[in-house]
Motif scaffolding. Structure first.
Motif, PDB file in Angstrom:
ATOM      1  N   ASN A 291       1.173   3.988  -2.969  1.00  0.00           N
ATOM      2  CA  ASN A 291       0.916   5.420  -2.730  1.00  0.00           C
ATOM      3  C   ASN A 291       2.098   6.263  -3.181  1.00  0.00           C
ATOM      4  O   ASN A 291       1.921   7.331  -3.774  1.00  0.00           O
ATOM      5  CB  ASN A 291       0.674   5.681  -1.244  1.00  0.00           C
ATOM      6  CG  ASN A 291      -0.734   5.318  -0.821  1.00  0.00           C
ATOM      7  OD1 ASN A 291      -1.602   5.097  -1.658  1.00  0.00           O
ATOM      8  ND2 ASN A 291      -0.966   5.248   0.467  1.00  0.00           N
TER       9      ASN A 291
ATOM     10  N   GLY B  91      -6.579   2.303   1.733  1.00  0.00           N
ATOM     11  CA  GLY B  91      -5.215   1.771   1.852  1.00  0.00           C
ATOM     12  C   GLY B  91      -4.579   2.060   3.202  1.00  0.00           C
ATOM     13  O   GLY B  91      -4.145   1.140   3.899  1.00  0.00           O
TER      14      GLY B  91
ATOM     15  N   LYS C 107      -7.464  10.981  -4.663  1.00  0.00           N
ATOM     16  CA  LYS C 107      -7.293  10.421  -6.009  1.00  0.00           C
ATOM     17  C   LYS C 107      -8.641  10.143  -6.651  1.00  0.00           C
ATOM     18  O   LYS C 107      -9.573   9.715  -5.953  1.00  0.00           O
ATOM     19  CB  LYS C 107      -6.494   9.113  -5.931  1.00  0.00           C
ATOM     20  CG  LYS C 107      -5.125   9.316  -5.350  1.00  0.00           C
ATOM     21  CD  LYS C 107      -4.432   8.005  -5.114  1.00  0.00           C
ATOM     22  CE  LYS C 107      -3.239   8.222  -4.198  1.00  0.00           C
ATOM     23  NZ  LYS C 107      -2.696   6.968  -3.694  1.00  0.00           N
TER      24      LYS C 107
ATOM     25  N   ASN D 245       0.840  -1.213   0.000  1.00  0.00           N
ATOM     26  CA  ASN D 245       0.000   0.000   0.000  1.00  0.00           C
ATOM     27  C   ASN D 245       0.865   1.247   0.000  1.00  0.00           C
ATOM     28  O   ASN D 245       0.591   2.203  -0.732  1.00  0.00           O
ATOM     29  CB  ASN D 245      -0.875   0.055   1.266  1.00  0.00           C
ATOM     30  CG  ASN D 245      -2.101  -0.810   1.156  1.00  0.00           C
ATOM     31  OD1 ASN D 245      -2.486  -1.207   0.062  1.00  0.00           O
ATOM     32  ND2 ASN D 245      -2.720  -1.117   2.286  1.00  0.00           N
TER      33      ASN D 245
HETATM   34 MG   LIG Z   1      -3.431   4.027  -1.363  1.00  0.00          MG
END
Ligand SMILES: [Mg+2]
Ligand SMILES: Nc1ncnc2c1ncn2[C@@H]1O[C@H](COP(=O)(O)OP(=O)(O)OP(=O)(O)O)[C@@H](O)[C@H]1O
Length: 373
Positions: A273, A335, A328, A269
């Protein structure tokens, strides 16, 4: 001569007067209090400032004596950032009669500012500033835990609701399968069944990580864990124009007792990111870089993941671990909240440092264990 001696004796006597001693004691306490204190008298002139307040303002105490508020605002050693904050505090106090203010400084610390004035101060104006970052952190963690508990409940009920119809669909497709075979369409049945199984797997995975389940732990070396995760993400990083650098001290073997699948998910995760943060900035930065390293002491191991992506502003940092918080377009915002839950279940913690335009550093800390075999 006699009068001179008398004068000195008198001064000495005065300085040993019990009231004088008490005054010095209180002055000392006020001067060295860990909260910042500043007092303006009824003419608006600075009458007292303690060590901590001068430190917070970033100016010497000497240069403040006798200043008015206006002169303080024009003080050459006070930064623009602080000047703006002071002005805003006074505006809110005077126009909105607000006595308590909370503000965040340029380093992300929280401060509680209390203005005391009115009858009890006989025209004086007292301002005290206290560092409340630790309280805020505890408050935030409690709030976060509540939200995550709620997320666990919601996801469990959604999963339950989705799983039931999926099981019926699966059953009926199996019943229909002989007919589809006779029509020469067995392939359709196979695809439908495979897709239903995939959906079930996703729900299972999601439930496993968002529910406060106890980790299925085993002892593993952090180095091998990191190598495996980097192997999984290296090619995706290269495709996105980034490179992952793994810095390991091979001479040190450090072990953790973790649910390997869950911890891998957390690191994945974080890398994902980082890749997203770099992807957005690639044109400005040139080369995207993700550095993964580790540090350890007697009790803990920290995995440090640094990227040179766009970084985060204070608002994003404040909401980072909230379920469903995302900046996003296609993000779920789960996440980091799931990662937080997993690390917490392992008795560890996650810390973040980030600067807009420079990048972000995530630090995962886990308890260290001795290898038994
Ligand atoms: Mg994420
Ligand atoms: N390394 C990073 N650099 C900059 N911003 C980050 C970084 N990591 C997280 N963020 C910010 O934190 C937000 C929340 O992250 P989180 O992983 O929880 O959700 P997401 O990435 O948006 O969605 P998902 O993980 O479901 O794809 C992101 O939308 C992004 O704004």
């Amino acid at each position: 001569m006699l009068s001179e001696i008398r004068g000195t004796e008198l001064e000495e006597m005065n300085s040993f007067h019990p009231n004088r001693l008490v005054r010095t004691k209180y002055e000392n306490i006020l001067e060295n209090l860990d909260s910042g204190i500043i007092l303006f008298d009824s003419d608006g002139v600075l009458a007292f400032v303690n060590v901590q307040m001068a430190k917070l303002l970033g100016v010497s105490r000497k240069s403040l004596t006798g200043c008015t508020l206006m002169e303080l605002l024009r003080h050459p050693q006070i930064t623009r950032f602080k000047r703006k904050k002071i002005l805003r505090l006074f505006r809110e106090t005077i126009f909105h009669r607000k006595r308590f203010h909370e503000l965040l400084d340029e380093y992300g610390k929280s401060w509680l500012i209390t203005m005391t004035y009115g009858d009890q101060m006989e025209g004086d104006f007292l301002i005290s500033v206290k560092d409340v970052s630790d309280f805020k952190q505890i408050e935030q963690t409690a709030y976060q835990n509540d939200k995550l508990a709620m997320l666990g409940k919601i996801s469990a009920s959604i999963a339950h609701e989705i799983r039931n119809p999926l099981t019926s669909i699966r059953g009926f497709i199996q019943l229909l399968r002989p007919h589809l075979i006779s029509l020469g369409k067995d392939e359709y049945a196979r695809i439908i069944l495979a897709e239903i199984d995939r959906a079930n797997d996703i729900i299972y995975e999601f439930l496993n990580s968002s529910k406060p389940s106890a980790p299925q732990t085993r002892i593993i070396s952090v180095a091998s864990l990191l190598k495996e995760v980097v192997l999984l993400t290296e090619s995706e990083a290269l495709m996105k124009g980034s490179q992952i650098f793994l810095h390991l001290d091979e001479s040190e073997s450090t072990y953790v007792s973790v649910d390997v699948k869950q911890i891998k998910q957390v690191i994945l995760n974080l890398i994902k990111n980082a890749l997203d943060a770099i992807e957005n900035e690639l044109e400005e930065h040139g080369k995207g870089m993700i550095r993964i390293g580790m540090q350890h002491n007697d009790k803990q191991i920290s995995i440090v993941i640094t990227d040179n992506g766009g970084g985060m502003d204070q608002n994003t940092l404040n909401h980072l671990f909230n379920p469903f918080f995302t900046t996003k377009e296609g993000g779920t915002g789960l996440g980091l909240s799931v990662s937080y839950r997993i690390i917490k279940n392992h008795g560890g913690s996650i810390a973040v440092k980030s600067d807009i335009g420079t990048g972000t550093e995530f630090i995962l800390t886990l308890p260290k264990v001795e290898r038994t075999s």
